[in-house]
Write an enzyme that holds these catalytic residues in place. Structure first.
Site, PDB file in Angstrom:
ATOM      1  N   GLU A   2      -2.609 -19.309  45.754  1.00  0.00           N
ATOM      2  CA  GLU A   2      -1.787 -19.873  44.691  1.00  0.00           C
ATOM      3  C   GLU A   2      -2.543 -20.939  43.892  1.00  0.00           C
ATOM      4  OE1 GLU A   2       1.785 -19.560  43.855  1.00  0.00           O
ATOM      5  OE2 GLU A   2       1.439 -17.610  44.782  1.00  0.00           O
ATOM      6  N   LYS A  34       3.281  -8.741  48.029  1.00  0.00           N
ATOM      7  CA  LYS A  34       4.360  -9.356  47.255  1.00  0.00           C
ATOM      8  C   LYS A  34       4.709  -8.483  46.048  1.00  0.00           C
ATOM      9  CE  LYS A  34       2.106 -13.230  46.741  1.00  0.00           C
ATOM     10  NZ  LYS A  34       1.750 -14.620  46.388  1.00  0.00           N
TER      11      LYS A  34
END
Length: 384
Positions: free
Chosen positions: A244, A142
Site C-alpha cells: 500500500e 483482492k
C-alpha cells in the site's frame, strides 16, 4: 511461456509469461473445458484484442462471449458489475463457465468480483494487457469496486485459476499507461526490493518501443517482490500491507482527479508525498526524498497534482482510506505506510504501518496541490 507458481498461504496458481503467445493463451483456456467463456473487456481493449480473442476461443475451445464495460475509474462501480452479471446470465452462463478478465487493473477487479459472486464463485482467468495489471493487480487476490466516497471499498478476496500474460499486448499502450505501470515498479523497488533500484534506474524511461527482455525482467522482479511479502500473508493484512506504499495519498488523489491521473501516476505522486511526510516527521532523511524524486522523475510523470484537484477534496478522501482500523491507537491520525530507508517500512503493532500527524499530512497535500509552492519541497516537472 515461462511458468512461475504464485504462492500465497495455501493458495497456488500459475503465472505464464511470454511474448507473441496468443495461440498458447487460447490453448490454455481450451484446457479448462468451460461450458462458456465470458471475456470481460473495456471498449478500447475489446477493439484491440477482445474480438480477436473471442473468435479464436470459439474456434478452439467452445462458446465465448465478449462482455463490454466503459473504461475509467468512474465506471468501476456496482452499476457496471450488475450490468455485466445480468448480461452473462442472459447469455447462458452457468457454474462451469469461466470469466476471462482481458485488460488492465480496472477490468481485472470488476471481472474478479464478478467471478467471485456468480453462483457463489466460478473460475477466473486473468489475461492482463497493461503493466500495472501484469505486475501488480493480477498478483493480488483482492477483487473490489469503488463506492462514491473512495476506491475499492466494496469487494472480497478471490483467486484466479491462472494468469496468462503476453508482453506483446503492451505495444499498444500509450506512454501515459506505460508510465503508470512503471510507477508501480518503482514502488516495488523502493518499498520491498531495493536490489532492483540500480538496474531499474538505468532502464528508465521506457516507452512503447520497450525491449521485451527488459520488460520481462521488470515483470519477473515485480513478481518476486510481491511474493516476498504475500507468500505468508494471503489477504495482505500483515506484512503485505507494505504494497500500500504510496496508495494512501495516491488513492485519494486518483479518486479526486476523476480520471485525469492514472492509477500508477497517482501512486507515484503518493510515494513522493509520503516520503516528504516521513522526512517532516523525522522518520527519514533528505536522501530518501531525493531518491524518490530521481526514480519517479525518470519515469516521466508530472510531479504535481492537476490544477483542478483541490487539496480539500484529497483530504476528504484520505479520511476513507481502506487502512483505517488496522491500528488500535490511531486517534485522528492517518494510518499510512512510510519508509525510513529503501525496503524498510516503519512498523506499528507488528504491521508496516505508522500513524502520521494529520497536520503534517494536510500540509504536504496542500503543497502538492498548489504548484506555486513547489519550491518548498524542491519539485520540478520533467521534460517528456
Amino acid at each position: 511461456m515461462k511458468v512461475t507458481t504464485i504462492a500465497m498461504g495455501d493458495v497456488r496458481f500459475p503465472y505464464r509469461l511470454g511474448t507473441s503467445c496468443v495461440d498458447e493463451i487460447v490453448d490454455r483456456l481450451a484446457d479448462l473445458d468451460a461450458s462458456r467463456y465470458l471475456v470481460v473487456a473495456d471498449t478500447t481493449v475489446a477493439g484491440l484484442y477482445g474480438h480477436d480473442l473471442v473468435r479464436r476461443i470459439r474456434g478452439t475451445a467452445g462458446p465465448a462471449d465478449l462482455l463490454l464495460h466503459q473504461g475509467g475509474e468512474e465506471h468501476k462501480g456496482l452499476g457496471t458489475l450488475t450490468e455485466l452479471v445480468e448480461s452473462a446470465l442472459r447469455l447462458g452462463a452457468d457454474r462451469r463457465s469461466v470469466v476471462v478478465a482481458l485488460g488492465g487493473g480496472i477490468t481485472g477487479n470488476i471481472a474478479g468480483l464478478m467471478a467471485a459472486l456468480m453462483f457463489r464463485g466460478i473460475r477466473l482467468v486473468h489475461v492482463p494487457t497493461t503493466i500495472v495489471a501484469m505486475l501488480d493487480s493480477v498478483l493480488s487476490l483482492k477483487q473490489a469496486v469503488n463506492s462514491s466516497v473512495g476506491k475499492n471499498l466494496v469487494g472480497t478476496f478471490y483467486q484466479p485459476v491462472e494468469v496468462l500474460a503476453d508482453t506483446e499486448f503492451l505495444r499498444t499502450l500509450s506512454r501515459r499507461e506505460i508510465r503508470s505501470g512503471l510507477c508501480e515498479v518503482v514502488k516495488n523497488a523502493l518499498a520491498i526490493r531495493p536490489s532492483m533500484i540500480d538496474r531499474l534506474a538505468g532502464l528508465l524511461p521506457l516507452d512503447e518501443r520497450y525491449d521485451d527482455e527488459a520488460m520481462r525482467w521488470i515483470i519477473d522482479e515485480s513478481i518476486a517482490a510481491k511474493a516476498q511479502v504475500t507468500e505468508n500473508d494471503v489477504h495482505e493484512r500483515g506484512q503485505g500491507l507494505v504494497l500500500e506504499y504510496g496508495h494512501t495519498v495516491g488513492h485519494a488523489l486518483e479518486h479526486a482527479a476523476r480520471g485525469e491521473v492514472s492509477h500508477g501516476a497517482a501512486v507515484g505522486l503518493g510515494m513522493l508525498a509520503e516520503a516528504e511526510i516521513a522526512r517532516r516527521l523525522g522518520l527519514a532523511g533528505d536522501d530518501m526524498v531525493q531518491l524518490h524524486r530521481e526514480l519517479i522523475g525518470r519515469v516521466g510523470i508530472d510531479l504535481e497534482f492537476p490544477s483542478h484537484v483541490s487539496a480539500d477534496d484529497v483530504r476528504f478522501r484520505l479520511r476513507y482510506d481502506n487502512k483505517r482500523g488496522y491500528l488500535s491507537d490511531a486517534g485522528d491520525g492517518y494510518v499510512i505506510v512510510l519508509l525510513k530507508a529503501p525496503g524498510v517500512p516503519l512498523q506499528s503493532e507488528g504491521l508496516p504501518l505508522t500513524v502520521a500527524d494529520p497536520a503534517v499530512v494536510d500540509a504536504v497535500v496542500s503543497e502538492f496541490a498548489h504548484p506555486a509552492t513547489a519550491a518548498a519541497i524542491g519539485r520540478r516537472t520533467p521534460v517528456g
